[in-house]
Design an enzyme around this catalytic site. Structure first.
Site, mmCIF file in Angstrom:
data_model
loop_
_atom_site.group_PDB
_atom_site.id
_atom_site.type_symbol
_atom_site.label_atom_id
_atom_site.label_comp_id
_atom_site.label_asym_id
_atom_site.label_seq_id
_atom_site.Cartn_x
_atom_site.Cartn_y
_atom_site.Cartn_z
ATOM 1 N N LYS A 175 -5.114 2.505 -1.240
ATOM 2 C CA LYS A 175 -4.870 1.065 -1.540
ATOM 3 C C LYS A 175 -6.094 0.441 -2.253
ATOM 4 O O LYS A 175 -7.050 0.671 -1.738
ATOM 5 C CB LYS A 175 -4.608 0.324 -0.136
ATOM 6 C CG LYS A 175 -4.602 -1.086 -0.173
ATOM 7 C CD LYS A 175 -5.942 -1.757 -0.150
ATOM 8 C CE LYS A 175 -6.017 -3.037 -0.525
ATOM 9 N NZ LYS A 175 -7.077 -4.055 -0.316
ATOM 10 N N LYS A 233 9.250 1.786 4.483
ATOM 11 C CA LYS A 233 9.431 2.440 5.775
ATOM 12 C C LYS A 233 10.062 1.300 6.810
ATOM 13 O O LYS A 233 9.827 0.054 6.687
ATOM 14 C CB LYS A 233 7.993 2.414 6.411
ATOM 15 C CG LYS A 233 7.144 3.148 5.370
ATOM 16 C CD LYS A 233 5.796 3.607 5.759
ATOM 17 C CE LYS A 233 5.135 4.105 4.735
ATOM 18 N NZ LYS A 233 4.125 2.873 3.999
ATOM 19 N N SER A 235 -4.419 6.138 4.505
ATOM 20 C CA SER A 235 -6.044 5.973 4.942
ATOM 21 C C SER A 235 -7.032 7.038 4.318
ATOM 22 O O SER A 235 -8.024 7.402 4.932
ATOM 23 C CB SER A 235 -6.374 5.837 6.324
ATOM 24 O OG SER A 235 -5.623 4.737 6.832
ATOM 25 N N GLY A 268 -1.153 2.555 -2.612
ATOM 26 C CA GLY A 268 -1.001 2.013 -1.391
ATOM 27 C C GLY A 268 -1.023 0.553 -1.370
ATOM 28 O O GLY A 268 -1.606 -0.149 -2.143
ATOM 29 N N TYR A 292 4.209 -4.524 6.109
ATOM 30 C CA TYR A 292 3.128 -5.081 5.331
ATOM 31 C C TYR A 292 3.141 -6.306 4.794
ATOM 32 O O TYR A 292 2.414 -7.027 4.335
ATOM 33 C CB TYR A 292 2.700 -4.109 4.075
ATOM 34 C CG TYR A 292 2.533 -2.739 4.373
ATOM 35 C CD1 TYR A 292 2.227 -2.347 5.774
ATOM 36 C CD2 TYR A 292 2.722 -1.745 3.406
ATOM 37 C CE1 TYR A 292 2.029 -0.812 5.872
ATOM 38 C CE2 TYR A 292 2.525 -0.267 3.787
ATOM 39 C CZ TYR A 292 2.316 0.074 4.967
ATOM 40 O OH TYR A 292 2.043 1.411 5.325
ATOM 41 N N SER A 326 6.955 9.300 9.311
ATOM 42 C CA SER A 326 5.391 9.127 9.379
ATOM 43 C C SER A 326 4.945 9.111 10.885
ATOM 44 O O SER A 326 5.598 8.577 11.635
ATOM 45 C CB SER A 326 5.407 7.516 8.571
ATOM 46 O OG SER A 326 3.833 7.313 8.523
ATOM 47 N N ASN A 327 3.847 9.595 10.972
ATOM 48 C CA ASN A 327 3.093 9.692 12.114
ATOM 49 C C ASN A 327 3.921 10.485 13.140
ATOM 50 O O ASN A 327 3.671 10.209 14.204
ATOM 51 C CB ASN A 327 3.016 8.133 12.742
ATOM 52 C CG ASN A 327 1.992 7.422 12.003
ATOM 53 O OD1 ASN A 327 0.853 7.517 11.860
ATOM 54 N ND2 ASN A 327 2.647 6.209 11.395
ATOM 55 N N ASP A 340 3.678 3.023 -2.742
ATOM 56 C CA ASP A 340 4.094 3.002 -1.214
ATOM 57 C C ASP A 340 4.241 1.547 -0.559
ATOM 58 O O ASP A 340 3.178 0.806 -0.643
ATOM 59 C CB ASP A 340 2.913 3.862 -0.428
ATOM 60 C CG ASP A 340 3.322 4.220 0.916
ATOM 61 O OD1 ASP A 340 4.054 5.038 1.302
ATOM 62 O OD2 ASP A 340 2.804 3.303 1.657
#
Ligand code: A2P
Length: 316
Positions: free
Chosen positions: A262, A77, A208, A18, A48, A159-160, A43
């Site tokens: 990460k 993303k 996460s 991550g 970011y 995602s999400n 990823d």
């Protein structure tokens, strides 16, 4: 390393690195170190703010010659400020430029939330958002499917996304998303959503996995629980003579889910990768199941608007 398979049988290493919260200045070394110790899945995301440095790491590693572009699976993303169909390809091209690549292995719609085109930073008022009537998720999705048809991305996903949002999208498209990246860990199993994805050949990646304790204070709830310090997780780690982080990572592999811990620390990058060697038994898995209290570290409230455009992002 455990691998998962896309619908066309393309493999994905179940443990990836991550890069959310990995600071410029540290992420380049982290990516290079990870690739040297065996990671083949990285990823990334435009938001970011470190893709340029990830790109430098990739270029330097590929130049060294031992690891080739086609050996590494790279995800990025689409940020919320590029959901209109005309904005999708330019956003990907910027990411490809930053990462110094000519294709991505996987491109995800980062959130089922749209901001005004090109909005810099975080929204400051409701006006900075576009409603899903103004730019639908299927408009954005169809533009992403075109990127796949053009060969700029090998796989497309989201995602999400909740089960409801996936179902809505699936009614309107020929290409069902190939991946849903969601928050998952022992406090948040989301079994119904994971089962729905698997039943529809949608791979799942857990973000996460370690509880993302390095989030900004503004993103943290008061008194939030610390996964890495949970006594049950610690006891399972002690039983197998591994670290709590390794239990948390292996947990996903037992569910046929990929995960992207990460770290920018050499030792922890190595330790996290080694988690694939651990075997959790039925008793461990039951104990981890019993920890499920549907706790989200990334609760999505930061995208709720007071005018009702966005509420209950996860449909629950
Ligand atoms: P660091 O980058 O200094 O290693 P998540 O992947 O859930 O977002 O969690 C990332 C956080 O967990 C970071 O603070 C990271 O710190 C820390 N972390 C990563 N690997 C480990 C590990 N093996 N043990 C303890 N903390 C870890």
């Amino acid at each position: 390393m455990d691998t998962l398979k896309f619908r066309n049988n393309d493999p994905l290493h179940a443990i990836g690195l991550g890069t959310w919260k990995s600071e410029p200045g540290k992420v380049k070394h982290a990516v290079k170190h990870a690739l040297k110790v065996g990671y083949r899945h990285i990823d990334c995301a435009a938001v970011y703010n470190n893709e340029k440095e990830v790109g430098e790491a990739l270029t330097e590693i590929f130049k060294e010659g031992d690891i080739k572009r086609e050996d590494v699976f790279i995800t990025s993303k689409l940020w919320n400020n590029a959901h209109r169909k005309e904005d999708v390809k330019p956003a990907l091209m910027q990411t490809l430029k930053d990462l110094q690549l000519d294709y991505l292995d996987l491109y995800l719609m980062h959130w089922p939330v749209a901001f005004k085109s090109g909005l810099e930073g975080f929204p400051e008022s409701d006006d900075d958002f576009l409603s899903l009537d103004e730019v639908s998720l299927s408009e954005t999705w169809e533009a992403m499917v075109e990127l796949k048809q053009e060969g700029l991305i090998k796989h497309a996903g989201v995602s999400n996304f909740s089960k409801e949002k996936l179902q809505d999208l699936m009614k309107e498209t020929d290409l069902i998303p190939e991946m849903n990246q969601i928050e998952l860990h022992p406090y948040l199993h989301q079994s119904e959503l994971v089962e729905f994805c698997h039943a529809n050949q949608i791979l799942v990646t857990a973000f996460s996995p370690l509880g993302s304790q390095d989030r900004t204070e503004a993103m943290k709830a008061d008194n939030e629980p610390t996964l890495l310090e949970n006594d049950v997780i610690k006891s399972i780690a002690d039983k197998h003579s591994v670290s709590p982080a390794q239990v948390l990572i292996r947990f996903h592999l037992e569910r046929q889910v990929a995960t992207i811990p990460k770290s920018t620390n050499e030792g922890r990058i190595e330790q996290n990768f080694e988690s694939y060697k651990l075997n959790l038994d039925g008793e461990d898995l039951q104990k981890l199941k019993d920890l499920d209290n549907h706790y989200r570290y990334v609760n999505g409230k930061f995208f709720e608007t007071s005018d009702g455009k966005y509420s209950n992002i996860y449909d629950e």
